[in-house]
Design a protein around this motif. Structure first.
Motif, short mmCIF file in Angstrom:
data_model
loop_
_atom_site.label_atom_id
_atom_site.label_comp_id
_atom_site.label_asym_id
_atom_site.label_seq_id
_atom_site.Cartn_x
_atom_site.Cartn_y
_atom_site.Cartn_z
N ASN A 26 0.89 -1.30 0.30
CA ASN A 26 -0.10 -0.34 -0.45
C ASN A 26 0.78 0.73 0.45
N ALA A 27 1.97 0.50 0.33
CA ALA A 27 3.07 2.40 -0.27
C ALA A 27 3.24 2.97 -1.74
N GLN A 28 3.32 2.11 -2.01
CA GLN A 28 3.65 2.61 -3.83
C GLN A 28 2.92 2.87 -4.52
N ASP A 29 3.63 3.86 -5.43
CA ASP A 29 2.96 4.50 -6.76
C ASP A 29 2.94 3.54 -7.56
N LEU A 30 3.88 1.75 -7.95
CA LEU A 30 3.24 1.06 -8.96
C LEU A 30 3.60 -0.08 -8.06
N ILE A 31 2.82 -0.92 -9.02
CA ILE A 31 3.42 -2.71 -9.08
C ILE A 31 3.33 -2.93 -9.98
N LEU A 32 4.49 -4.31 -9.93
CA LEU A 32 4.89 -4.79 -11.96
C LEU A 32 4.11 -6.34 -11.47
N ILE A 33 3.29 -5.99 -12.58
CA ILE A 33 2.92 -7.52 -12.44
C ILE A 33 3.35 -8.26 -13.55
N PRO A 34 4.46 -9.69 -13.96
CA PRO A 34 5.10 -10.64 -14.75
C PRO A 34 3.50 -11.59 -15.32
N ARG A 35 4.09 -11.70 -16.61
CA ARG A 35 2.99 -11.79 -17.46
C ARG A 35 4.09 -13.48 -18.09
N LYS A 36 3.82 -14.56 -17.87
CA LYS A 36 4.12 -15.74 -18.25
C LYS A 36 3.99 -16.52 -18.83
N GLY A 37 2.61 -15.79 -20.11
CA GLY A 37 2.32 -16.88 -20.71
C GLY A 37 0.52 -17.82 -20.34
N ALA A 38 -0.26 -18.21 -21.22
CA ALA A 38 -1.12 -18.56 -20.95
C ALA A 38 -1.15 -19.73 -20.21
N GLY A 39 -0.02 -20.57 -20.39
CA GLY A 39 0.35 -21.66 -19.35
C GLY A 39 0.67 -21.71 -18.52
N LYS A 40 1.00 -20.29 -18.09
CA LYS A 40 1.24 -19.55 -16.01
C LYS A 40 0.41 -18.81 -15.96
N ALA A 41 -0.91 -18.50 -16.79
CA ALA A 41 -1.60 -17.22 -16.11
C ALA A 41 -2.15 -17.42 -14.50
N ASP A 42 -1.94 -18.88 -13.74
CA ASP A 42 -2.44 -18.61 -12.49
C ASP A 42 -1.63 -17.91 -11.91
N LEU A 43 0.27 -17.44 -12.11
CA LEU A 43 1.02 -16.66 -11.65
C LEU A 43 0.52 -14.84 -11.13
N ALA A 44 -0.08 -15.22 -13.10
CA ALA A 44 -0.51 -13.25 -12.65
C ALA A 44 -1.39 -12.79 -11.99
N ASP A 45 -2.34 -14.37 -12.39
CA ASP A 45 -4.23 -13.84 -11.74
C ASP A 45 -3.83 -14.00 -9.95
N LEU A 46 -3.01 -14.99 -9.79
CA LEU A 46 -2.41 -15.06 -7.94
C LEU A 46 -2.11 -13.24 -7.73
N ARG A 47 -1.44 -12.60 -7.93
CA ARG A 47 -0.87 -11.33 -7.98
C ARG A 47 -1.57 -10.61 -7.64
N ARG A 48 -2.58 -10.63 -9.28
CA ARG A 48 -4.40 -9.22 -9.31
C ARG A 48 -4.75 -9.99 -7.77
N GLN A 49 -4.95 -10.43 -7.51
CA GLN A 49 -5.58 -11.18 -6.28
C GLN A 49 -5.49 -10.80 -4.84
N ILE A 50 -3.84 -10.84 -5.56
CA ILE A 50 -3.45 -10.51 -3.49
C ILE A 50 -3.50 -8.83 -3.12
N CYS A 51 -3.38 -7.83 -4.74
CA CYS A 51 -3.62 -6.98 -4.70
C CYS A 51 -5.04 -6.56 -4.32
N ALA A 52 -5.88 -7.18 -5.29
CA ALA A 52 -7.23 -6.70 -4.81
C ALA A 52 -8.47 -6.84 -3.19
N ASP A 53 -7.45 -8.21 -2.29
CA ASP A 53 -7.49 -8.46 -0.84
C ASP A 53 -6.94 -7.70 -0.16
N VAL A 54 -5.59 -6.43 -0.69
CA VAL A 54 -5.10 -5.94 0.10
C VAL A 54 -5.28 -4.76 -0.04
#
Length: 249
Positions: A26-54
């Motif tokens: 919550n102290a950031q101006d920008l949070i970088l979310i790396p995408r590793k391709g369709a086969g690993k979309a869960d990894l980016a989705d989880l980071r998005r979910q963490i941001c949505a939660d907190v």
């Protein structure tokens, strides 16, 4: 000057976030979310979910970028990894440059940014160099020992954390009876004589998808390979870790 924070987010379970990590997000101006391709979309989705939660700071923006693919054609392993890290650093730099108003940025790092993770090495390639801050997270090693309800070391005995590549190429290191193996995409335990070796294995440790198995390597090894193959087919990716211990010591 850019202030870059590497925030350990545990092993993928949002409940593993520390209060320090939540404050840092919550102290950031920008949070970088790396995408590793369709086969690993869960990894980016989880980071998005963490941001949505907190994330409660309305001024914090998310910036997504695609990670480059490691070139399999370079025969030298270290050179291949170094080239890949150079390419990732350029993607980071480009994403940061696209948001010149941001002076505080963060990456959400699986596990502990200092334990078998290249985020610190990539950050060192940025130019100009940002001021750097590291927020530790729960490691996959901690999550594995908790899942199996074991201590990693015997009383007064050391253990060694190493990689599957080292185990495969150099064999069992001398002077130690317990190994924690990370970054093993090929089940390097297959190269060992399984006699008198016990294995504790886990995939997606700490996550809702967590799977574990343990037993004598002679019988558990083939079962783990089968479980791992199925899990990777089901999810498109797998992160796993295991502990090996000689039982005849």
């Amino acid at each position: 000057m850019m202030h870059l924070t590497l925030i350990g987010i545990g092993t993928g379970n949002p409940e593993h976030l520390t209060l320090q990590a939540i404050r840092a997000i919550n102290a950031q101006d920008l949070i970088l979310i790396p995408r590793k391709g369709a086969g690993k979309a869960d990894l980016a989705d989880l980071r998005r979910q963490i941001c949505a939660d907190v994330l409660t700071n309305p001024k914090t923006q998310l910036a997504e970028f695609d990670l480059p693919i490691r070139d399999p054609g370079t025969p030298d392993y270290r050179q291949r990894v170094n080239d890949w890290h150079d390419a990732i650093a350029l993607r980071w730099q480009g994403t940061l440059n696209a948001h010149p108003q941001a002076t505080r940025a963060a990456l959400l790092v699986w596990g502990d940014p200092s334990l078998y993770d290249s985020t610190l090495r990539i950050a060192a390639r940025l130019d100009p160099q940002p001021t750097l801050e590291v927020i530790p997270g729960i490691t996959s090693l901690q999550a594995l020992t908790a899942a199996h309800q074991i201590s990693i070391n015997e009383i007064g005995a050391p253990y060694l954390v190493t990689t599957g590549r080292r185990l495969r190429d150099a064999g069992w290191p001398t002077g130690v009876d317990t190994l924690a193996i990370m970054l093993d995409g090929d089940c390097a335990f297959q190269t060992l004589d399984p006699h008198d070796i016990h294995i504790w294995w886990g995939g997606y440790v700490g996550m809702k998808e967590q799977i574990t198995h343990a037993g004598p390597l002679e019988t558990a090894g083939p079962e783990i390979i089968e479980m791992r193959t199925k899990a990777r087919a089901d999810h498109g990716w797998i992160m796993d870790i295991y502990i090996l211990r000689r039982t005849s010591c």
